[in-house]
Write a protein that holds these residues in place. Sequence first.
Motif, PDB file in Angstrom:
ATOM      1  N   LYS A 147       0.853  -1.184   0.000  1.00 42.12           N
ATOM      2  CA  LYS A 147       0.000   0.000   0.000  1.00 42.12           C
ATOM      3  C   LYS A 147       0.891   1.237   0.000  1.00 42.12           C
ATOM      4  CE  LYS A 147      -4.003  -2.007   2.394  1.00 42.12           C
ATOM      5  NZ  LYS A 147      -4.871  -1.956   3.602  1.00 42.12           N
ATOM      6  N   PRO A 148       0.519   2.257  -0.771  1.00 39.17           N
ATOM      7  CA  PRO A 148       1.361   3.454  -0.821  1.00 39.17           C
ATOM      8  C   PRO A 148       1.187   4.342   0.410  1.00 39.17           C
ATOM      9  CG  PRO A 148      -0.575   3.742  -2.191  1.00 39.17           C
ATOM     10  CD  PRO A 148      -0.632   2.326  -1.682  1.00 39.17           C
ATOM     11  N   VAL A 149       2.300   4.882   0.895  1.00 40.23           N
ATOM     12  CA  VAL A 149       2.287   5.877   1.966  1.00 40.23           C
ATOM     13  C   VAL A 149       3.151   7.034   1.502  1.00 40.23           C
ATOM     14  CG1 VAL A 149       2.931   6.371   4.350  1.00 40.23           C
ATOM     15  CG2 VAL A 149       1.942   4.150   3.764  1.00 40.23           C
ATOM     16  N   PHE A 152       6.197   8.530   4.069  1.00 42.33           N
ATOM     17  CA  PHE A 152       7.469   7.823   4.244  1.00 42.33           C
ATOM     18  C   PHE A 152       7.385   6.467   3.551  1.00 42.33           C
ATOM     19  CE2 PHE A 152       5.055   8.370   8.230  1.00 42.33           C
ATOM     20  CZ  PHE A 152       4.399   7.146   8.290  1.00 42.33           C
ATOM     21  N   ASP A 153       8.535   5.914   3.227  1.00 41.09           N
ATOM     22  CA  ASP A 153       8.537   4.638   2.508  1.00 41.09           C
ATOM     23  C   ASP A 153       8.726   3.438   3.425  1.00 41.09           C
ATOM     24  OD1 ASP A 153      11.164   4.950   3.193  1.00 41.09           O
ATOM     25  OD2 ASP A 153      11.931   5.099   1.145  1.00 41.09           O
ATOM     26  N   SER A 154       9.032   3.679   4.708  1.00 38.25           N
ATOM     27  CA  SER A 154       9.184   2.574   5.654  1.00 38.25           C
ATOM     28  C   SER A 154       8.961   3.097   7.070  1.00 38.25           C
ATOM     29  CB  SER A 154      10.575   1.930   5.546  1.00 38.25           C
ATOM     30  OG  SER A 154      11.584   2.830   5.973  1.00 38.25           O
ATOM     31  N   VAL A 155       8.719   2.173   7.983  1.00 36.84           N
ATOM     32  CA  VAL A 155       8.557   2.539   9.387  1.00 36.84           C
ATOM     33  C   VAL A 155       9.157   1.427  10.247  1.00 36.84           C
ATOM     34  CG1 VAL A 155       6.249   1.509   9.553  1.00 36.84           C
ATOM     35  CG2 VAL A 155       6.917   3.289  11.170  1.00 36.84           C
ATOM     36  N   ARG A 156       9.863   1.819  11.295  1.00 38.91           N
ATOM     37  CA  ARG A 156      10.532   0.875  12.190  1.00 38.91           C
ATOM     38  C   ARG A 156       9.715   0.812  13.488  1.00 38.91           C
ATOM     39  NH1 ARG A 156      15.605  -1.416  12.942  1.00 38.91           N
ATOM     40  NH2 ARG A 156      16.448  -1.406  15.066  1.00 38.91           N
ATOM     41  N   ILE A 157       9.152  -0.380  13.762  1.00 36.27           N
ATOM     42  CA  ILE A 157       8.219  -0.545  14.877  1.00 36.27           C
ATOM     43  C   ILE A 157       8.833  -1.439  15.943  1.00 36.27           C
ATOM     44  CG2 ILE A 157       5.914  -1.300  15.565  1.00 36.27           C
ATOM     45  CD1 ILE A 157       5.051  -0.971  12.654  1.00 36.27           C
ATOM     46  N   MET A 182      14.569   1.881  23.742  1.00 35.88           N
ATOM     47  CA  MET A 182      15.019   3.161  23.204  1.00 35.88           C
ATOM     48  C   MET A 182      16.309   3.023  22.398  1.00 35.88           C
ATOM     49  SD  MET A 182      12.623   5.116  23.904  1.00 35.88           S
ATOM     50  CE  MET A 182      13.403   6.542  23.158  1.00 35.88           C
ATOM     51  N   SER A 183      17.131   2.034  22.735  1.00 34.69           N
ATOM     52  CA  SER A 183      18.385   1.833  21.983  1.00 34.69           C
ATOM     53  C   SER A 183      18.118   1.378  20.550  1.00 34.69           C
ATOM     54  CB  SER A 183      19.265   0.806  22.695  1.00 34.69           C
ATOM     55  OG  SER A 183      18.716  -0.496  22.610  1.00 34.69           O
ATOM     56  N   GLN A 184      16.909   0.890  20.281  1.00 32.74           N
ATOM     57  CA  GLN A 184      16.566   0.447  18.920  1.00 32.74           C
ATOM     58  C   GLN A 184      16.119   1.596  18.021  1.00 32.74           C
ATOM     59  OE1 GLN A 184      17.322  -2.771  18.284  1.00 32.74           O
ATOM     60  NE2 GLN A 184      17.962  -2.676  20.450  1.00 32.74           N
ATOM     61  N   LYS A 185      15.915   2.782  18.610  1.00 30.88           N
ATOM     62  CA  LYS A 185      15.505   3.976  17.863  1.00 30.88           C
ATOM     63  C   LYS A 185      14.275   3.712  16.975  1.00 30.88           C
ATOM     64  CE  LYS A 185      20.084   6.117  17.795  1.00 30.88           C
ATOM     65  NZ  LYS A 185      20.651   5.230  18.817  1.00 30.88           N
ATOM     66  N   PRO A 186      13.187   3.254  17.573  1.00 33.91           N
ATOM     67  CA  PRO A 186      11.988   2.959  16.770  1.00 33.91           C
ATOM     68  C   PRO A 186      11.256   4.228  16.346  1.00 33.91           C
ATOM     69  CG  PRO A 186      11.520   2.651  19.099  1.00 33.91           C
ATOM     70  CD  PRO A 186      12.983   2.988  19.006  1.00 33.91           C
ATOM     71  N   ASP A 187      10.566   4.150  15.216  1.00 33.66           N
ATOM     72  CA  ASP A 187       9.683   5.240  14.789  1.00 33.66           C
ATOM     73  C   ASP A 187       8.350   5.171  15.522  1.00 33.66           C
ATOM     74  OD1 ASP A 187      11.538   6.081  12.745  1.00 33.66           O
ATOM     75  OD2 ASP A 187      10.859   4.362  11.563  1.00 33.66           O
ATOM     76  N   LEU A 188       7.958   3.953  15.888  1.00 32.83           N
ATOM     77  CA  LEU A 188       6.659   3.714  16.499  1.00 32.83           C
ATOM     78  C   LEU A 188       6.810   2.597  17.534  1.00 32.83           C
ATOM     79  CD1 LEU A 188       3.504   4.070  16.463  1.00 32.83           C
ATOM     80  CD2 LEU A 188       3.458   2.385  14.603  1.00 32.83           C
ATOM     81  N   ILE A 189       6.230   2.765  18.717  1.00 30.11           N
ATOM     82  CA  ILE A 189       6.284   1.736  19.758  1.00 30.11           C
ATOM     83  C   ILE A 189       4.873   1.206  19.985  1.00 30.11           C
ATOM     84  CG2 ILE A 189       6.814   1.242  22.179  1.00 30.11           C
ATOM     85  CD1 ILE A 189       8.875   3.493  22.090  1.00 30.11           C
ATOM     86  N   LEU A 190       4.733  -0.101  19.872  1.00 29.12           N
ATOM     87  CA  LEU A 190       3.431  -0.742  20.051  1.00 29.12           C
ATOM     88  C   LEU A 190       3.529  -1.836  21.110  1.00 29.12           C
ATOM     89  CD1 LEU A 190       2.300  -1.115  16.320  1.00 29.12           C
ATOM     90  CD2 LEU A 190       1.699   0.708  17.938  1.00 29.12           C
ATOM     91  N   PHE A 191       2.689  -1.745  22.133  1.00 29.64           N
ATOM     92  CA  PHE A 191       2.563  -2.789  23.143  1.00 29.64           C
ATOM     93  C   PHE A 191       1.338  -3.639  22.816  1.00 29.64           C
ATOM     94  CE2 PHE A 191       5.002   0.435  25.372  1.00 29.64           C
ATOM     95  CZ  PHE A 191       5.899  -0.303  26.131  1.00 29.64           C
ATOM     96  N   VAL A 192       1.391  -4.911  23.228  1.00 29.85           N
ATOM     97  CA  VAL A 192       0.238  -5.787  22.981  1.00 29.85           C
ATOM     98  C   VAL A 192      -0.352  -6.295  24.302  1.00 29.85           C
ATOM     99  CG1 VAL A 192       0.756  -6.493  20.622  1.00 29.85           C
ATOM    100  CG2 VAL A 192       1.857  -7.689  22.523  1.00 29.85           C
ATOM    101  N   GLY A 193      -0.370  -5.425  25.303  1.00 31.29           N
ATOM    102  CA  GLY A 193      -1.076  -5.722  26.545  1.00 31.29           C
ATOM    103  C   GLY A 193      -0.221  -6.323  27.644  1.00 31.29           C
ATOM    104  N   ASP A 194      -0.834  -6.430  28.826  1.00 28.80           N
ATOM    105  CA  ASP A 194      -0.180  -6.940  30.034  1.00 28.80           C
ATOM    106  C   ASP A 194       1.095  -6.159  30.361  1.00 28.80           C
ATOM    107  OD1 ASP A 194      -2.183  -8.744  30.356  1.00 28.80           O
ATOM    108  OD2 ASP A 194      -0.958 -10.539  30.124  1.00 28.80           O
ATOM    109  N   PHE A 375       6.802   0.106   2.557  1.00 31.58           N
ATOM    110  CA  PHE A 375       5.552   0.383   1.852  1.00 31.58           C
ATOM    111  C   PHE A 375       5.820   0.511   0.353  1.00 31.58           C
ATOM    112  CE2 PHE A 375       5.098   2.305   6.118  1.00 31.58           C
ATOM    113  CZ  PHE A 375       4.046   1.552   6.574  1.00 31.58           C
ATOM    114  N   ARG A 376       4.784   0.211  -0.424  1.00 28.07           N
ATOM    115  CA  ARG A 376       4.880   0.397  -1.874  1.00 28.07           C
ATOM    116  C   ARG A 376       4.541   1.838  -2.195  1.00 28.07           C
ATOM    117  NH1 ARG A 376       0.341  -2.213  -5.384  1.00 28.07           N
ATOM    118  NH2 ARG A 376      -0.682  -0.331  -4.611  1.00 28.07           N
TER     119      ARG A 376
END
Length: 377
Positions: A147-149, A152-157, A182-194, A375-376
Motif C-alpha cells: 500500500k502506498p504511503v 514515508f517509505d518505511s517505518v521501524r516498529i 530506546m536503543s533500537q531507535k523505533p519510529d513507532l512503539i506498540l505494546f500488545v497488553g499486560d 511500503f509500496r
Amino acid sequence: MRALINAYIIHVTLGVLVFLKGWHTFDKKKWARIILIILFGLEFLIYTYGFFFYRTLPDNVVQLIRVMGTSWMLFLLYTGGLWFITDLIYIFVRRLLKKPWYLNRQSRKFRIISLTIPILFVTGVMINGHYKFNNPVVQELRLNIEKPVEEFDSVRIAVIGDMHLGWMINRKHAKRYVDLIMSQKPDLILFVGDIIDSHIEPILDQDIKDELVRLSAPLGIYSCTGNHEYRYDAEEKIQLLNESGIVMLRDSVVLIDSAIYVVGRDDKVILDRKSTEEIISENHVDMSKPVIILNHTPDNLSEESEAGADLALYGHTHHGQTFPGNIATEIVFEVAHGYKKKENTHVYVTSGIGLVGPQFRIGTVSEIAIITILFRN
C-alpha cells in the motif's frame, strides 16, 4: 487468591516428595539428612511466612521471598520429574533382566548418582534460563505492505508484549526494558497488553511510571489492553499508562500522520468487546491505507485477516515461558510465537519481554520485536 493457594499447595507437595527422595537416598548418612531437614525446613518456613504475612514485610523482602519460592518450585518440578523418569527406567530395565526391581533395593551408589546428576543438570538449565530472562533478545523482521504511503517509505516498529510490571518485574527490570527499547531507535512503539501485572500498588510504590515516561517515538506509543490490565484496579492502571504517554486503545482507532491506522482491541475478558470488523467499520477506517491491529490473545487469527488487516500483533502466550509450556502453547495456538502470513495479513506473536512467576526462560526467549515495514510507493 485461589491461584496463590493452589501454587502454595503444589509447592508444599513437591517439597515433601523431593524431601522423601533425598531421605531415602541418604538412609545411612546422618549428616546428609540433617542438611536436608535444615534446607527444606528453612525454605518451607520462609516461604510460608511470606505467603501469609507478605503485607507486613518490606517490599524488597517480599520480592526476595517470591523469587526464591517460585525458583525453588521450578527446581523441585524439574528434579522430581527427572527422578520419576529415572525410577521408571530402572524398574523397566530390572524387570527386563528379571532382577529385583524394588526401589528400596537400589545400591547406595546408584541412588546417589541418580540423585546428583539430575540436580546438577537442572541447576545448569536454570542458570541458563535465568540468564536468558535477564538478557532479552531483539528479533528483527522486515515486511512488505503493498500500500502506498506518501509521507514515508518505511517505518521501524518496536513491538513489546507482556512486561508484567509489579512486584516480581520491578523498577530495575523496567529500566532495563526501557533502555533496550530506546536503543533500537523505533519510529513507532506498540505494546500488545499486560504491561502491568496485577495490583497498582507496586507501580506507585516503586515510581515505575518514571521509567515508562522515558519512552518516546516520533510516531507515538500505543497499546491494547491485556487480561492482566483487568486484574484489580483496572481503570486506575489504564489511566496511569495513559498518563505515562502510552495511549491505551480500547476498541478504538488512531490514524498516525494521516498515513497509518493502528487499531487496538480490548482484551477478550471484556465479553461484549467489539469485533475487529465492527471497530473498523464504526471508525470509517480507509482500507487503502496500512492497518495494524493490536490484540492481546492470538486465539482467532482469522478475525483480523478476514477484516483486511495488513499486520496483526499479539502477545499473551509467553511461548509457554518454560519447558514443557512451549510445547503446550504450540498445541493450543495456531501461532504460539513468531511470524506467519495468514491470507494477506502478516501475523506476529511475541513471546514477551517479562514473565509471570519463576524468572526463567527455558525453551523460550524474552524478546522485543523490531519490525521494519516497507511500503509500496
